[in-house]
Design an enzyme around this catalytic site. Structure first.
Site, short mmCIF file in Angstrom:
data_model
loop_
_atom_site.label_atom_id
_atom_site.label_comp_id
_atom_site.label_asym_id
_atom_site.label_seq_id
_atom_site.Cartn_x
_atom_site.Cartn_y
_atom_site.Cartn_z
N CYS A 177 0.86 -1.19 0.00
CA CYS A 177 0.00 0.00 0.00
C CYS A 177 0.89 1.23 0.00
CB CYS A 177 -0.90 0.00 1.23
SG CYS A 177 -2.05 1.39 1.28
N LEU A 178 0.56 2.19 -0.85
CA LEU A 178 1.37 3.41 -0.94
C LEU A 178 1.32 4.20 0.37
CD1 LEU A 178 0.53 4.49 -4.60
CD2 LEU A 178 2.62 3.37 -3.75
N GLU B 172 -8.76 -1.04 -2.95
CA GLU B 172 -9.12 0.38 -3.05
C GLU B 172 -10.49 0.65 -2.41
OE1 GLU B 172 -6.70 2.00 -3.65
OE2 GLU B 172 -5.51 0.57 -4.82
O1 GNR Z 1 0.52 -0.26 -5.67
C1 GNR Z 1 -0.18 -1.07 -5.06
N1 GNR Z 1 0.06 -2.40 -5.24
C2 GNR Z 1 -0.80 -3.38 -4.77
C3 GNR Z 1 -0.35 -4.69 -4.78
C4 GNR Z 1 -1.17 -5.71 -4.36
C5 GNR Z 1 -2.44 -5.44 -3.95
C6 GNR Z 1 -2.91 -4.13 -3.91
C7 GNR Z 1 -2.10 -3.11 -4.33
S1 GNR Z 1 -2.69 -1.49 -4.32
C8 GNR Z 1 -1.22 -0.60 -4.12
C9 GNR Z 1 -1.45 0.90 -4.20
C10 GNR Z 1 -2.32 1.34 -3.05
O2 GNR Z 1 -1.93 1.50 -1.93
N2 GNR Z 1 -3.58 1.51 -3.31
O3 GNR Z 1 -4.43 1.88 -2.32
NI NI Z 2 -3.56 1.10 -0.49
#
Ligand code: GNR
Ligand code: NI
Length: 174
Positions: free
Chosen positions: A94-95, A137
């Protein structure tokens, strides 16, 4: 277009449920473009508006590979209307929780009703990485993070680590 700063764990805004979008207008489309640019820059495969501090029910995703054509989705007011019976496990990140990864089990396929960037009603049937990403998301829109799907022991460790990092940066009151 603008790359926006990402909201990081343990910012409490990430725990707030986001509000439904009431009108799909140029301001909203500009925000969607900023979200896509921020996502591609990170880089990531999805982003919820709350991750750039906007508590509204909009997300973007693009699970295309580096060597493929881009395939961005802008998804507004999504509703999961069906999930498949099979589950799949992906290593998620998750970012808002940089450099932490863990396996999460989710329905392998989902059907989602949503509004596109023109305000038109759409239905998306997704499986594979797209299904996982869309669910990740939509969780954000409900104040849920992927660490809520792992053990409490691991979750508490991650929250502790990021709370300490935030304190060092001086960007939280926690
Ligand atoms: O970039 C992201 N990679 C990811 C990898 C596996 C499952 C979900 C994701 S989403 C994430 C970007 C993010 O935080 N979206 O909210
Ligand atoms: Ni995320």
């Amino acid at each position: 277009m603008t790359i926006k700063p990402l909201v990081l764990l343990p910012d409490p805004i990430l725990r707030e449920p986001s509000k439904a979008v009431e009108r799909v207008d140029d301001d909203l489309r500009r925000l969607a473009d900023d979200m896509l640019e921020t996502m591609y820059d990170a880089p990531g495969i999805g982003l919820a508006a709350i991750q750039i501090g906007e508590p509204i029910r909009m997300l973007v995703v693009d699970v295309s590979k580096d060597d493929e054509e881009k395939s961005p989705f802008v998804v507004i007011n999504p509703e999961i209307v069906a999930t498949g019976d099979d589950v799949s496990i992906y290593e998620e990140g998750c970012l808002s929780i940089p450099d932490y990864y863990a396996e999460v089990e989710r329905p392998a396929s989902v059907t989602v009703n949503y509004l596109d960037r023109d305000g038109a009603q759409q239905t998306l049937s997704a499986d594979g990485m797209l299904a996982t990403c869309v669910q990740h998301e939509i969780d954000h829109l409900n104040g849920v993070l992927f660490i809520d799907h792992i053990s409490k022991l691991k979750r508490d460790m991650v929250i502790k680590k990021f709370t300490k990092l935030a304190r060092q940066r001086g960007t939280t009151r926690l």
